[in-house]
Write an enzyme that holds these catalytic residues in place. Structure first.
Site, PDB file in Angstrom:
ATOM      1  N   ASN A 180      -5.563  -3.373  11.244  1.00 53.30           N
ATOM      2  CA  ASN A 180      -4.350  -4.111  11.634  1.00 53.30           C
ATOM      3  C   ASN A 180      -4.361  -4.405  13.134  1.00 53.30           C
ATOM      4  OD1 ASN A 180      -2.238  -4.628   9.433  1.00 53.30           O
ATOM      5  ND2 ASN A 180      -2.946  -2.579   8.939  1.00 53.30           N
ATOM      6  N   HIS A 197       3.871  -0.588   6.757  1.00 51.14           N
ATOM      7  CA  HIS A 197       3.811   0.424   5.701  1.00 51.14           C
ATOM      8  C   HIS A 197       3.272  -0.243   4.442  1.00 51.14           C
ATOM      9  CE1 HIS A 197       4.914   4.084   3.543  1.00 51.14           C
ATOM     10  NE2 HIS A 197       5.357   3.303   2.573  1.00 51.14           N
ATOM     11  N   THR A 256      12.819   3.546  13.068  1.00 51.68           N
ATOM     12  CA  THR A 256      14.033   4.300  13.415  1.00 51.68           C
ATOM     13  C   THR A 256      13.769   5.763  13.035  1.00 51.68           C
ATOM     14  OG1 THR A 256      14.979   4.060  11.206  1.00 51.68           O
ATOM     15  CG2 THR A 256      15.478   2.311  12.805  1.00 51.68           C
ATOM     16  N   ASP A 298      10.113   5.518   7.577  1.00 56.10           N
ATOM     17  CA  ASP A 298       9.768   4.471   6.600  1.00 56.10           C
ATOM     18  C   ASP A 298      10.990   3.740   6.050  1.00 56.10           C
ATOM     19  OD1 ASP A 298       7.025   6.395   5.133  1.00 56.10           O
ATOM     20  OD2 ASP A 298       7.132   5.135   6.922  1.00 56.10           O
ATOM     21  N   GLN A 303      -2.916  -8.566   2.939  1.00 55.76           N
ATOM     22  CA  GLN A 303      -1.592  -9.136   3.247  1.00 55.76           C
ATOM     23  C   GLN A 303      -1.018  -8.543   4.526  1.00 55.76           C
ATOM     24  OE1 GLN A 303      -0.229 -11.785   1.730  1.00 55.76           O
ATOM     25  NE2 GLN A 303      -2.222 -11.759   0.706  1.00 55.76           N
TER      26      GLN A 303
HETATM   27  C1  GRF Z   1      -3.016   0.622   6.150  1.00 57.85           C
HETATM   28  O1  GRF Z   1      -2.829   0.656   4.754  1.00 57.85           O
HETATM   29  C2  GRF Z   1      -1.649   0.649   6.801  1.00 57.85           C
HETATM   30  O2  GRF Z   1      -0.653   0.085   5.973  1.00 57.85           O
HETATM   31  C3  GRF Z   1      -1.395   2.098   6.977  1.00 57.85           C
HETATM   32  O3  GRF Z   1      -2.670   2.592   7.408  1.00 57.85           O
HETATM   33  C4  GRF Z   1      -3.681   1.899   6.657  1.00 57.85           C
HETATM   34  C5  GRF Z   1      -4.880   1.640   7.540  1.00 57.85           C
HETATM   35  O4  GRF Z   1      -4.497   0.749   8.526  1.00 57.85           O
HETATM   36  N1  GRF Z   1      -0.353   2.322   7.936  1.00 57.85           N
HETATM   37  P1  GRF Z   1      -5.579   0.246   9.644  1.00 57.85           P
HETATM   38  O5  GRF Z   1      -6.730  -0.378   8.884  1.00 57.85           O
HETATM   39  O6  GRF Z   1      -6.020   1.462  10.416  1.00 57.85           O
HETATM   40  O7  GRF Z   1      -4.846  -0.755  10.471  1.00 57.85           O
END
Ligand code: GRF
Length: 213
Positions: free
Chosen positions: A20, A115, A147, A151, A179
């Site tokens: 991400n 999340h 907050t 979650d 997504q």
């Molecule tokens: C993802 O599923 C995210 O939703 C959760 O951690 C997982 C890995 O995220 N919070 P990333 O590839 O390290 O960004």
């Protein structure tokens, strides 16, 4: 007060692969956001995302949670690291630590998380297996402001994916992650551009300025 241009700094917190984080870094560059990713910080020295960020010349730091005897001390050290950048947005991206209420209050309105479920369904961990076990036909991801209600913060964006009969946890997780990489950058951009209006648990996202002709 929203500063113009790249003074709008973003600090991203990761614990692992940081996919991400990568999506946000790339979107910020590709779409010329009026902001820049000033630092990527991890609680784990071995987080793969640190090398990716460093390779792009983005400052990286590690605040190793195992070096602190309590959550309060870890959060205080993490805040001290973050505050060096005076960020407009602190982005939790696969960050696997539960933050204290003092930390959340310090960054209220600037703290955002992704999340892997359609909140308020499936808060907590192992969301994909729980979705499969629950027999849901639709699953997804949620970008939300953080907050003290873990979650359950105001929802900025969501994405829905179908659950297929032959889905495994890994197949479903991959579909959701794809997504996440779409909605999270857009949500972070809206935050740094000051386009979020929060009323209770509802978030109204103003559209991006039409590019003036
Ligand atoms: C993802 O599923 C995210 O939703 C959760 O951690 C997982 C890995 O995220 N919070 P990333 O590839 O390290 O960004």
């Amino acid at each position: 007060m929203q500063t113009q241009g790249s003074e709008n700094k973003i600090v991203i917190l990761i614990s692992g692969q940081g996919s991400n984080m990568q999506a946000i870094v790339n979107a910020c560059e590709r779409e010329h956001w009026p902001a820049r990713v000033a630092a990527v910080v991890s609680n784990r020295p071995d987080a793969a995302g640190l090398a990716y960020a460093a390779g792009l010349g983005i400052a990286t730091a590690v605040v190793d949670h195992t070096a602190y005897s309590c959550r309060e001390d870890f959060d205080a050290a993490l805040a001290a690291c973050i505050d060096q950048y005076s960020p407009r947005a602190i982005v939790l991206a696969g960050f696997m630590r539960v933050l204290t209420s003092a930390f959340v209050q310090r960054y209220a309105g600037r703290l955002i998380n992704i999340h892997p479920s359609l909140l308020p369904a499936f808060p907590g961990l192992r969301t994909h297996q729980r979705a499969l076990d629950a027999g849901v036909k639709w699953h997804g991801a949620t970008a939300h402001l953080v907050t003290n209600d873990l979650d359950h913060g105001p929802i900025v964006a969501q994405a829905v994916v179908p659950v297929h009969d032959d889905d495994t946890e890994v197949m479903l997780a991959e579909r959701v992650l794809e997504q996440e990489h779409r909605i999270y950058p857009a949500a972070v951009r809206a935050l740094v551009e000051g386009r979020l209006q929060v009323r209770g648990l509802r978030v109204f996202v103003r559209p991006m300025q039409e590019v003036s002709a």
